[in-house]
Design a protein around this motif. Structure first.
Motif, short mmCIF file in Angstrom:
data_model
loop_
_atom_site.label_atom_id
_atom_site.label_comp_id
_atom_site.label_asym_id
_atom_site.label_seq_id
_atom_site.Cartn_x
_atom_site.Cartn_y
_atom_site.Cartn_z
N PRO A 172 62.97 41.82 7.78
CA PRO A 172 63.27 41.64 9.21
C PRO A 172 64.21 42.72 9.76
O PRO A 172 64.03 43.20 10.87
CB PRO A 172 63.97 40.28 9.27
N LEU A 173 65.19 43.14 8.95
CA LEU A 173 66.12 44.17 9.44
C LEU A 173 65.47 45.54 9.54
O LEU A 173 65.76 46.32 10.44
CB LEU A 173 67.34 44.26 8.52
N LEU A 174 64.60 45.80 8.57
CA LEU A 174 63.86 47.06 8.59
C LEU A 174 63.09 47.18 9.91
O LEU A 174 63.14 48.20 10.60
CB LEU A 174 62.88 47.04 7.41
N ALA A 195 71.13 42.68 13.52
CA ALA A 195 70.43 41.39 13.66
C ALA A 195 70.84 40.70 14.96
O ALA A 195 70.00 40.16 15.69
CB ALA A 195 70.73 40.51 12.46
N ILE A 196 72.13 40.75 15.28
CA ILE A 196 72.60 40.09 16.51
C ILE A 196 72.06 40.83 17.75
O ILE A 196 71.58 40.22 18.70
CB ILE A 196 74.15 40.04 16.53
N TYR A 197 72.11 42.14 17.66
CA TYR A 197 71.67 42.96 18.81
C TYR A 197 70.20 42.72 19.13
O TYR A 197 69.84 42.40 20.27
CB TYR A 197 71.92 44.43 18.47
N VAL A 198 69.34 42.86 18.11
CA VAL A 198 67.90 42.71 18.37
C VAL A 198 67.54 41.23 18.54
O VAL A 198 66.72 40.88 19.40
CB VAL A 198 67.07 43.36 17.23
N GLY A 199 68.18 40.36 17.77
CA GLY A 199 67.84 38.94 17.83
C GLY A 199 68.34 38.25 19.09
O GLY A 199 67.68 37.36 19.62
N TRP A 200 69.50 38.65 19.56
CA TRP A 200 70.12 37.89 20.65
C TRP A 200 70.39 38.67 21.93
O TRP A 200 70.59 38.08 22.98
CB TRP A 200 71.46 37.28 20.17
N ILE A 239 61.56 43.47 25.68
CA ILE A 239 61.58 44.71 24.90
C ILE A 239 61.10 44.44 23.47
O ILE A 239 60.29 45.19 22.92
CB ILE A 239 63.01 45.31 24.87
N VAL A 240 61.61 43.36 22.91
CA VAL A 240 61.28 43.09 21.51
C VAL A 240 59.78 42.85 21.32
O VAL A 240 59.15 43.43 20.43
CB VAL A 240 62.12 41.89 20.97
N THR A 241 59.19 42.04 22.20
CA THR A 241 57.74 41.78 22.03
C THR A 241 56.92 43.03 22.34
O THR A 241 55.85 43.23 21.76
CB THR A 241 57.24 40.64 22.95
N ASP A 242 57.43 43.85 23.21
CA ASP A 242 56.71 45.07 23.55
C ASP A 242 56.64 46.01 22.33
O ASP A 242 55.67 46.73 22.14
CB ASP A 242 57.44 45.75 24.72
N GLU A 243 57.69 46.00 21.52
CA GLU A 243 57.73 46.89 20.34
C GLU A 243 57.07 46.25 19.12
O GLU A 243 56.38 46.91 18.36
CB GLU A 243 59.18 47.26 20.00
N ILE A 244 57.36 44.97 18.91
CA ILE A 244 56.80 44.29 17.71
C ILE A 244 55.55 43.55 18.15
O ILE A 244 55.61 42.41 18.57
CB ILE A 244 57.82 43.30 17.12
N ARG A 245 54.43 44.20 18.03
CA ARG A 245 53.21 43.56 18.52
C ARG A 245 52.52 42.79 17.42
O ARG A 245 51.52 43.22 16.86
CB ARG A 245 52.30 44.63 19.14
N LEU A 246 53.11 41.63 17.09
CA LEU A 246 52.52 40.78 16.06
C LEU A 246 51.90 39.58 16.73
O LEU A 246 52.24 39.26 17.87
CB LEU A 246 53.62 40.29 15.10
N PHE A 273 61.14 36.66 14.25
CA PHE A 273 62.24 36.63 15.21
C PHE A 273 63.27 35.57 14.82
O PHE A 273 64.48 35.79 14.87
CB PHE A 273 61.68 36.37 16.61
N ASN A 274 62.77 34.42 14.39
CA ASN A 274 63.71 33.36 14.01
C ASN A 274 64.47 33.69 12.74
O ASN A 274 65.66 33.40 12.62
CB ASN A 274 62.99 32.01 13.87
N VAL A 275 63.78 34.32 11.80
CA VAL A 275 64.48 34.73 10.58
C VAL A 275 65.58 35.73 10.96
O VAL A 275 66.71 35.65 10.50
CB VAL A 275 63.49 35.33 9.54
N LEU A 276 65.23 36.68 11.84
CA LEU A 276 66.21 37.69 12.25
C LEU A 276 67.41 37.06 12.97
O LEU A 276 68.55 37.47 12.80
CB LEU A 276 65.54 38.71 13.18
N ARG A 277 67.13 36.05 13.77
CA ARG A 277 68.22 35.44 14.56
C ARG A 277 69.11 34.52 13.74
O ARG A 277 70.30 34.42 13.98
CB ARG A 277 67.64 34.63 15.71
N PHE A 278 68.50 33.84 12.77
CA PHE A 278 69.29 32.83 12.05
C PHE A 278 69.54 33.17 10.57
O PHE A 278 70.68 33.21 10.13
CB PHE A 278 68.62 31.45 12.16
N VAL A 279 68.44 33.42 9.84
CA VAL A 279 68.60 33.59 8.39
C VAL A 279 69.40 34.86 8.07
O VAL A 279 70.32 34.83 7.25
CB VAL A 279 67.21 33.65 7.69
N VAL A 280 69.06 35.97 8.74
CA VAL A 280 69.73 37.24 8.42
C VAL A 280 71.24 37.18 8.69
O VAL A 280 72.04 37.48 7.80
CB VAL A 280 69.06 38.42 9.17
#
Ligand code: PFF
Length: 457
Positions: free
Chosen positions: A62-64, A404-409, A415-422, A431-438
């Motif tokens: 997720p951080l990568l 993780a905080i910057y991109v997650g929160w 912006i995030v969905t525009d870049e990560i087109r999954l 996204f949830n792993v990045l916001r909470f688990v990381v």
């Protein structure tokens, strides 16, 4: 400080990006650190390996993706990429601090990384010209200590390694970094496969695999779990602007999620393969796997001395380590060089050599910290330990947490969905792993390192 992006280089293909990022990830961390950390976690190597793999998936991957996202969106060096994305998302420009920590932290790591790489070049040279001949563990130890006691010898090989590193960076993103990786990584992989097969033949591969994968749950200790987590961080080059810088040269079409799966999988696979080859020899020759940082330079030479074709094997092995270290060290120099080049419009070649000079000087001080200056201690550590400690235990986890905080929160979903087109589900999972688990995972590592293991040293 918003940068013009029109003249920026772009990797020549998606595969080129995958290759250079694997090159950055696979380094001394996977070979030197992995084998001695695993070897040192007596009885719980399987736990270490499983935790490491789990962390590659749960924290590393997720951080990568998050770091590449920032680099590509900001389309600039780590400082300006942070600034550009912070402005675009209406956040404070203080976030650029994260870029500063990255570019300076990477140089700090490079100063001692180059010294350790220099040890590998020294052993490579010895294997090539006369073979490393050590009959007993004492001889191996003396050989290593003789090298460490000689500041001129250490500085010489460190200098050679810094020249190799700056030389690639001076040639540019595609002409330098990409070309170097395109040549070295396939060779690295070829040598690795060859050595693993050879190691399996003359060594004891079943014992190596049993050692690496036997899960003794009673052996689970906090220290091993935390080591596995920290190692996932270091071995994926996270938190130091390197991945952000490489991501900034990535074209808009490449799917970040899919690409990162390749990178993380290849990084972990190559690390495990190296471990298997090293431990197969260690057990095959009745040696001790828990030799600490000297495993590669004190234990393996014993096996090289006694095995058939040992000299060729040793030469190839150290060549492999050099390739791995070299493709990582260039990613440590690139973030700062790209910042200076883009910020002041100075020619890249000048910047590369000009930046390498102070890093080299710091590295010379690191060489001296093993011998003439060993009395000089900061918080009871020599300069080498201090720099390693500061960068890998403080700066890397803290800036990973901030990413993780910057991109997650902070960056905002658009912006995030525009870049990560999954696809929707995969995206939500990431996204949830990045916001909470990381953040929780890193905070645990950090607290443990800071409070439990070393006190506030
Ligand atoms: N990942 C590299 C290794 O395992 O040796 C080390 C590294 C490279 C760490 C680049 C951080 C970095 F930015």
């Amino acid at each position: 400080m918003s940068q013009s992006t029109s003249s920026r280089s772009t990797w020549s293909s998606r595969w080129a990006f995958i290759l250079v990022t694997i090159g950055s990830a696979v380094g001394l961390g996977n070979i030197w650190k992995f084998s001695y950390l695993a070897g040192a976690s007596e009885g719980s190597v399987g736990v270490f390996v499983v935790v490491y793999l789990a962390c590659v998936v749960l924290i590393g991957l997720p951080l990568l993706m998050a770091e590449i996202l920032i680099g590509r969106r900001g389309r600039s060096n780590p400082v300006a990429a942070m600034l550009n994305t912070a402005r675009e998302s209406g956040n404070s420009s203080w976030w650029a601090l994260l870029g500063w920590v990255g570019i300076f932290g990477a140089l700090m790591i490079l100063s001692f990384y180059s010294v350790v790489s220099g040890w590998m070049v020294d052993y490579f040279w010895q294997s090539l010209v006369k073979g490393v001949q050590v009959g007993t563990p004492e001889e191996a130890k003396t050989a290593f200590e003789t090298m460490m006691a000689d500041p001129l010898r250490l500085s010489f090989w460190h200098t050679i390694f810094m020249i190799l590193t700056a030389g690639v960076i001076a040639r540019g993103v595609v002409g330098g970094i990409e070309t170097a990786n395109k040549i070295m990584l396939p060779l690295l992989f070829l040598i690795l496969v060859l050595l693993t097969l050879w190691g399996a033949w003359v060594g004891d591969m079943p014992a190596a695999l049993r050692f690496m994968f036997s899960l003794k749950t009673e052996a689970i200790k906090a220290g091993v779990v935390i080591d596995g987590m920290g190692h996932a961080f270091f071995s994926l080059s996270l938190g130091m602007g390197a991945i952000m810088a490489y991501g900034s040269y990535l074209d808009r079409e490449t799917n970040i999620g899919h690409t990162c799966v390749w990178i993380a999988a290849a990084g972990a696979f190559i690390g495990l393969l190296c471990g298997a080859a090293i431990f197969s020899l260690t057990f095959g020759y009745g040696l001790e796997p828990a030799a600490g940082p000297g495993l590669i330079l004190q234990t393996l030479p014993l096996a090289f001395t006694h095995m058939p074709g040992g000299r060729v094997f040793a030469t190839l092995f150290f060549l492999l380590v050099i390739f791995a270290a070299w493709t990582s060290s260039i990613s440590l120099l690139e973030p700062f060089v790209s910042w200076l080049t883009e910020r002041f419009g100075i020619r890249r070649a000048w910047v590369a050599w000009g930046t390498a000079l102070p890093v080299w000087l710091l590295g010379v001080a690191v060489c001296l910290s093993f011998n003439d200056w060993s009395e000089f201690r900061i918080f009871d550590r020599n300069l080498f330990d201090m720099l390693d400690h500061l960068a890998t235990r403080f700066m890397m986890p803290l800036s990973g947490l901030a990413v993780a905080i910057y991109v997650g929160w902070k960056l905002g979903r658009i912006i995030v969905t525009d870049e990560i087109r999954l696809k929707q589900r995969a995206f939500s999972l990431w996204f949830n792993v990045l916001r909470f688990v990381v953040p929780v995972g890193i905070t645990l590592v950090f607290l443990y390192e800071l409070v439990l293991r070393d006190g506030f040293k």
